[in-house]
Design a protein around this motif. Structure first.
Motif, short mmCIF file in Angstrom:
data_model
loop_
_atom_site.label_atom_id
_atom_site.label_comp_id
_atom_site.label_asym_id
_atom_site.label_seq_id
_atom_site.Cartn_x
_atom_site.Cartn_y
_atom_site.Cartn_z
N MET A 1 0.86 -1.18 0.00
CA MET A 1 0.00 0.00 0.00
C MET A 1 0.90 1.24 0.00
SD MET A 1 -2.88 1.24 2.77
CE MET A 1 -4.10 0.04 2.36
N SER A 2 0.65 2.12 -0.94
CA SER A 2 1.47 3.32 -1.04
C SER A 2 1.12 4.30 0.08
CB SER A 2 1.29 3.97 -2.40
OG SER A 2 0.00 4.55 -2.48
N LEU A 3 2.05 5.18 0.36
CA LEU A 3 1.84 6.18 1.40
C LEU A 3 0.70 7.12 1.05
CD1 LEU A 3 3.02 7.00 4.11
CD2 LEU A 3 4.53 8.57 2.90
N ASP A 4 0.55 7.42 -0.23
CA ASP A 4 -0.53 8.29 -0.70
C ASP A 4 -1.90 7.66 -0.42
OD1 ASP A 4 -1.66 10.53 -2.06
OD2 ASP A 4 -1.91 9.27 -3.84
N LEU A 5 -2.03 6.41 -0.74
CA LEU A 5 -3.29 5.70 -0.50
C LEU A 5 -3.57 5.56 0.99
CD1 LEU A 5 -5.74 4.19 -1.60
CD2 LEU A 5 -4.34 2.12 -1.64
N LEU A 6 -2.54 5.28 1.77
CA LEU A 6 -2.70 5.17 3.22
C LEU A 6 -3.21 6.49 3.81
CD1 LEU A 6 -2.32 3.48 5.79
CD2 LEU A 6 0.00 4.40 5.92
N PHE A 7 -2.66 7.60 3.35
CA PHE A 7 -3.11 8.91 3.83
C PHE A 7 -4.57 9.15 3.50
CE2 PHE A 7 -3.90 13.42 3.01
CZ PHE A 7 -3.66 13.92 4.28
N VAL A 8 -4.97 8.82 2.29
CA VAL A 8 -6.37 9.00 1.88
C VAL A 8 -7.29 8.14 2.73
CG1 VAL A 8 -8.02 8.63 -0.01
CG2 VAL A 8 -5.82 9.71 -0.47
N VAL A 9 -6.91 6.90 2.99
CA VAL A 9 -7.74 5.99 3.79
C VAL A 9 -7.87 6.51 5.22
CG1 VAL A 9 -7.85 3.67 4.77
CG2 VAL A 9 -7.30 3.97 2.36
N VAL A 10 -6.77 6.93 5.82
CA VAL A 10 -6.81 7.43 7.20
C VAL A 10 -7.62 8.72 7.28
CG1 VAL A 10 -5.39 8.37 9.07
CG2 VAL A 10 -4.68 6.29 7.89
N ALA A 11 -7.38 9.66 6.37
CA ALA A 11 -8.12 10.92 6.38
C ALA A 11 -9.61 10.69 6.15
CB ALA A 11 -7.54 11.87 5.33
N ALA A 12 -9.94 9.82 5.23
CA ALA A 12 -11.35 9.53 4.94
C ALA A 12 -12.02 8.87 6.14
CB ALA A 12 -11.46 8.65 3.70
N THR A 13 -11.31 7.98 6.81
CA THR A 13 -11.87 7.31 7.98
C THR A 13 -12.18 8.33 9.08
OG1 THR A 13 -10.66 5.30 7.46
CG2 THR A 13 -11.47 5.53 9.71
N PHE A 14 -11.23 9.21 9.36
CA PHE A 14 -11.48 10.24 10.37
C PHE A 14 -12.62 11.16 9.97
CE2 PHE A 14 -7.07 9.44 11.98
CZ PHE A 14 -7.44 9.12 13.27
N ALA A 15 -12.69 11.55 8.71
CA ALA A 15 -13.76 12.43 8.25
C ALA A 15 -15.12 11.76 8.35
CB ALA A 15 -13.50 12.88 6.81
N LEU A 16 -15.20 10.48 8.00
CA LEU A 16 -16.47 9.76 8.11
C LEU A 16 -16.90 9.59 9.56
CD1 LEU A 16 -16.00 7.01 5.39
CD2 LEU A 16 -17.54 8.98 5.30
N ILE A 17 -15.95 9.27 10.44
CA ILE A 17 -16.29 9.15 11.87
C ILE A 17 -16.78 10.48 12.41
CG2 ILE A 17 -15.26 8.82 14.16
CD1 ILE A 17 -13.48 6.65 12.86
N PHE A 18 -16.10 11.57 12.06
CA PHE A 18 -16.51 12.89 12.53
C PHE A 18 -17.88 13.28 11.95
CE2 PHE A 18 -16.20 17.61 12.55
CZ PHE A 18 -16.16 17.76 13.92
N GLY A 19 -18.12 12.96 10.70
CA GLY A 19 -19.42 13.25 10.09
C GLY A 19 -20.55 12.51 10.77
N PHE A 20 -20.33 11.22 11.06
CA PHE A 20 -21.35 10.45 11.77
C PHE A 20 -21.55 10.98 13.19
CE2 PHE A 20 -20.48 7.09 8.53
CZ PHE A 20 -21.77 7.03 8.03
N PHE A 21 -20.46 11.43 13.83
CA PHE A 21 -20.57 12.02 15.16
C PHE A 21 -21.43 13.28 15.12
CE2 PHE A 21 -19.01 15.15 18.25
CZ PHE A 21 -19.24 14.47 19.44
N LEU A 22 -21.25 14.11 14.11
CA LEU A 22 -22.05 15.34 13.99
C LEU A 22 -23.52 15.03 13.79
CD1 LEU A 22 -19.77 17.61 11.78
CD2 LEU A 22 -20.22 17.83 14.22
N ILE A 23 -23.81 14.00 13.03
CA ILE A 23 -25.21 13.63 12.79
C ILE A 23 -25.82 13.00 14.05
CG2 ILE A 23 -26.70 12.05 11.51
CD1 ILE A 23 -24.87 12.50 9.09
#
Length: 78
Positions: A1-23
């Protein structure tokens, strides 16, 4: 897994968790914001709590939609 893809996966995971928390917990999110502003000597109060809850939920839904859209664009490489 490339570092670029890992960053996208981690950032997306945090954003989705935060979005669900807001809802799911809009008043808790507002309370965190209010505590932060009190630390810097500001006091905020919503004019309408119902509108504050609605807007916070919409912000969470928007965050989830943008995150999914960015992930799809990254996956499709557009």
């Amino acid at each position: 897994m490339s570092l670029d893809l890992l960053f996208v996966v981690v950032a997306a995971t945090f954003a989705l968790i935060f979005g669900f928390f807001l809802i799911r917990f809009p008043l808790s999110a507002f309370e965190v914001q209010r505590r932060f502003y009190r630390m810097i000597n500001w006091d905020i109060k919503p004019v309408s709590v119902e509108k504050e809850i609605r807007n916070t939920k919409l912000m969470g839904a928007f965050l989830i939609a943008v995150t999914v859209g960015i992930c799809l664009l990254k996956w499709l490489r557009i």
